[in-house]
Design a protein around this motif. Structure first.
Motif, short mmCIF file in Angstrom:
data_model
loop_
_atom_site.label_atom_id
_atom_site.label_comp_id
_atom_site.label_asym_id
_atom_site.label_seq_id
_atom_site.Cartn_x
_atom_site.Cartn_y
_atom_site.Cartn_z
N ARG A 61 0.83 -1.21 0.00
CA ARG A 61 0.00 0.00 0.00
C ARG A 61 0.86 1.26 0.00
O ARG A 61 0.71 2.15 0.83
CB ARG A 61 -0.96 -0.01 1.19
CG ARG A 61 -1.94 -1.19 1.14
CD ARG A 61 -2.98 -1.13 2.24
NE ARG A 61 -3.82 -2.33 2.21
CZ ARG A 61 -3.51 -3.50 2.78
NH1 ARG A 61 -2.39 -3.62 3.47
NH2 ARG A 61 -4.32 -4.53 2.66
N SER A 62 1.77 1.32 -0.97
CA SER A 62 2.71 2.45 -1.05
C SER A 62 1.96 3.73 -1.38
O SER A 62 0.97 3.73 -2.11
CB SER A 62 3.74 2.18 -2.14
OG SER A 62 4.36 0.93 -1.93
N GLY A 63 2.45 4.83 -0.87
CA GLY A 63 1.87 6.13 -1.16
C GLY A 63 2.89 7.21 -0.92
O GLY A 63 4.09 6.93 -0.81
N ALA A 88 7.93 12.72 -1.13
CA ALA A 88 8.64 11.49 -0.75
C ALA A 88 7.62 10.37 -0.58
O ALA A 88 6.41 10.62 -0.62
CB ALA A 88 9.40 11.71 0.56
N TRP A 89 8.11 9.13 -0.44
CA TRP A 89 7.21 7.98 -0.30
C TRP A 89 6.89 7.73 1.17
O TRP A 89 7.74 7.90 2.04
CB TRP A 89 7.87 6.71 -0.86
CG TRP A 89 8.05 6.66 -2.33
CD1 TRP A 89 8.49 7.67 -3.14
CD2 TRP A 89 7.84 5.53 -3.17
NE1 TRP A 89 8.55 7.23 -4.43
CE2 TRP A 89 8.16 5.92 -4.48
CE3 TRP A 89 7.41 4.22 -2.95
CZ2 TRP A 89 8.07 5.04 -5.57
CZ3 TRP A 89 7.32 3.35 -4.02
CH2 TRP A 89 7.64 3.76 -5.32
N ASN A 90 5.67 7.26 1.41
CA ASN A 90 5.29 6.83 2.74
C ASN A 90 4.14 5.84 2.63
O ASN A 90 3.07 6.22 2.15
CB ASN A 90 4.85 8.03 3.59
CG ASN A 90 4.50 7.60 5.00
OD1 ASN A 90 5.04 6.63 5.50
ND2 ASN A 90 3.57 8.31 5.63
N THR A 105 3.20 2.67 -11.96
CA THR A 105 1.84 2.29 -11.61
C THR A 105 1.50 2.92 -10.27
O THR A 105 2.38 3.19 -9.46
CB THR A 105 1.68 0.76 -11.46
OG1 THR A 105 2.53 0.31 -10.39
CG2 THR A 105 2.08 0.03 -12.73
N PHE A 106 0.24 3.19 -10.05
CA PHE A 106 -0.24 3.50 -8.70
C PHE A 106 -1.69 3.08 -8.60
O PHE A 106 -2.39 2.98 -9.61
CB PHE A 106 -0.04 4.98 -8.32
CG PHE A 106 -0.82 5.98 -9.13
CD1 PHE A 106 -2.12 6.34 -8.78
CD2 PHE A 106 -0.24 6.58 -10.24
CE1 PHE A 106 -2.82 7.28 -9.52
CE2 PHE A 106 -0.94 7.52 -11.00
CZ PHE A 106 -2.24 7.88 -10.64
N LEU A 153 -4.09 0.96 -11.61
CA LEU A 153 -4.74 -0.13 -10.88
C LEU A 153 -3.79 -1.03 -10.11
O LEU A 153 -4.17 -2.08 -9.61
CB LEU A 153 -5.56 -0.98 -11.87
CG LEU A 153 -6.58 -0.22 -12.73
CD1 LEU A 153 -7.21 -1.15 -13.76
CD2 LEU A 153 -7.66 0.41 -11.85
N SER A 154 -2.51 -0.63 -10.01
CA SER A 154 -1.54 -1.48 -9.33
C SER A 154 -0.72 -0.64 -8.37
O SER A 154 -0.52 0.55 -8.59
CB SER A 154 -0.62 -2.16 -10.34
OG SER A 154 -1.36 -3.00 -11.20
N ASN A 155 -0.20 -1.29 -7.33
CA ASN A 155 0.52 -0.59 -6.25
C ASN A 155 1.62 0.33 -6.78
O ASN A 155 2.31 0.01 -7.75
CB ASN A 155 1.15 -1.64 -5.32
CG ASN A 155 1.72 -1.02 -4.07
OD1 ASN A 155 1.00 -0.37 -3.31
ND2 ASN A 155 3.01 -1.19 -3.85
#
Lengths: 229, 229
Positions: free
Chosen positions: A149-151, A158-160, B29-30, B112-114
């Motif tokens: 569940r990267s965001g 930055a990523w969290n 992707t996200f 549609l992907s992480n």
């Protein structure tokens, strides 16, 4: 890829509720030396005529099937512009795979590019990266990274959360474990009257079916080819 | 990808004599949330009708052109089975690219992907991996790995040499550097009578040309489309 690392990844994926199934990419390339490109059985049309597809492509296809729980793709469409030697044997090629449920995968295999072994699996909720999926960087350990569940941070600078790295140790190299597994299967037939274990031949046959479909797609001008089991 | 990291990678590649040109793969992707998939301009046919191709695909294509020294591919062949929403806007797609000199690239983009941002560049003598090529994992640093003339130990049980990791620091985030660069270009026109710098519009136009060719290939049933500048 040794079973010890596969098992560890499967446990990890399950823990993280990663559905390993949307987008898969696999690469296996190495730079063959001039002697290999001239003399090796893998570049001879009357010996291992499948060339880089039969060698590097085999590992890529096998890794993609693993990520797809060994479900065969519906269709296989080879990538254009494979490279052949003067005898018509493949030195570099690639393919895309399409499944019924919308899952897609691609692979690239080559005798002409620096040694690289990547498997990338992206699901709806997580990502897996492994960069030494055939021969590990070190004999008694293997590494992979997972993300769940990267965001991003609030300001999208930055990523969290960030992906995390994992190291899996093994007391015995994968080659020893393979021979041990084989011997154990033989012993259970000889000494305990067990039936042959169909796991390994089933996986090998599926890999060959997909590989043959890639070859057929190349021969049909890169048209999609149905995979029939 | 910030210029600061691009420059660092280019210096590194040159030091290692990596010819960054055989096989390239890029992924962005996200997982878009339900509100995005329903309301965002990127999924509306009368707004940004290019969908995931125009958003995620743009970054992938731009990164591939960077790896190819901004040389346009000869042909573009979209991957089969893109995913569309009910209005016909692309939610996931991919393509392969073919250059005159035998270089090939693929990309995969999806809503549609992480969250995943990979750029992999494999030349005859080296490999580059970067896994945060659009937004870095951390605001003031970026990481990539390089490998040069990779091979195995004598018994082929481990790699020698292994790939190496690199961290590049920056004192200012890439967004600040972009605004500063833009302001500096404007100032040099207003105050020093300079001509507009063609670097950025040229790169943007090439990215758009390739993107349009991917769209055309999808519309033509995944046939190869020539890229004409």
């Amino acid at each position: 890829m040794g079973e010890w690392i596969q098992n560890q990844i499967e446990v990890m994926a399950s823990d993280l509720e990663i559905e390993l199934k949307s987008v898969v990419h696999s690469i296996f390339t190495f730079t063959a030396d001039p002697s290999f490109l001239k003399n090796d059985i893998r570049v001879k049309p009357d010996l291992d005529s499948l060339g880089a597809l039969g060698d590097t492509g085999w590992y890529c296809i096998r890794s993609i099937l693993w990520a797809a729980n060994y479900e065969l793709p519906k269709t296989v469409t080879a990538l254009r512009e494979p490279i052949f030697n003067e005898s018509g044997v493949i030195l570099a090629c690639g393919s895309s795979f399409q499944w019924e449920d919308g899952k897609v995968a691609t692979f690239q295999g080559s005798f002409l590019s620096n040694l690289t072994m990547d498997l990338t699996v992206i699901g709806t909720e997580g990502t897996l990266h492994i960069n030494d999926f055939i021969i590990p960087f070190e004999e008694l350990s293997a590494t992979f990274s997972t993300a769940s569940r990267s965001g991003f941070t609030d300001l999208v600078t930055a990523w969290n959360p960030r992906p995390s790295d994992h190291i899996v140790m093994t007391d015995l190299p994968q080659e020893v474990r393979m021979v041990r597994q084989f011997a154990s299967l033989v012993r259970s037939i000889k000494e305990s009257g067990a039936k042959p274990d169909n796991t390994w031949p089933t996986i090998s046959r599926k890999t060959q079916l997909v590989l043959d479909a890639v070859k057929a797609s190349i021969e049909k001008g890169f048209e999609p080819v149905e995979v029939v089991s």
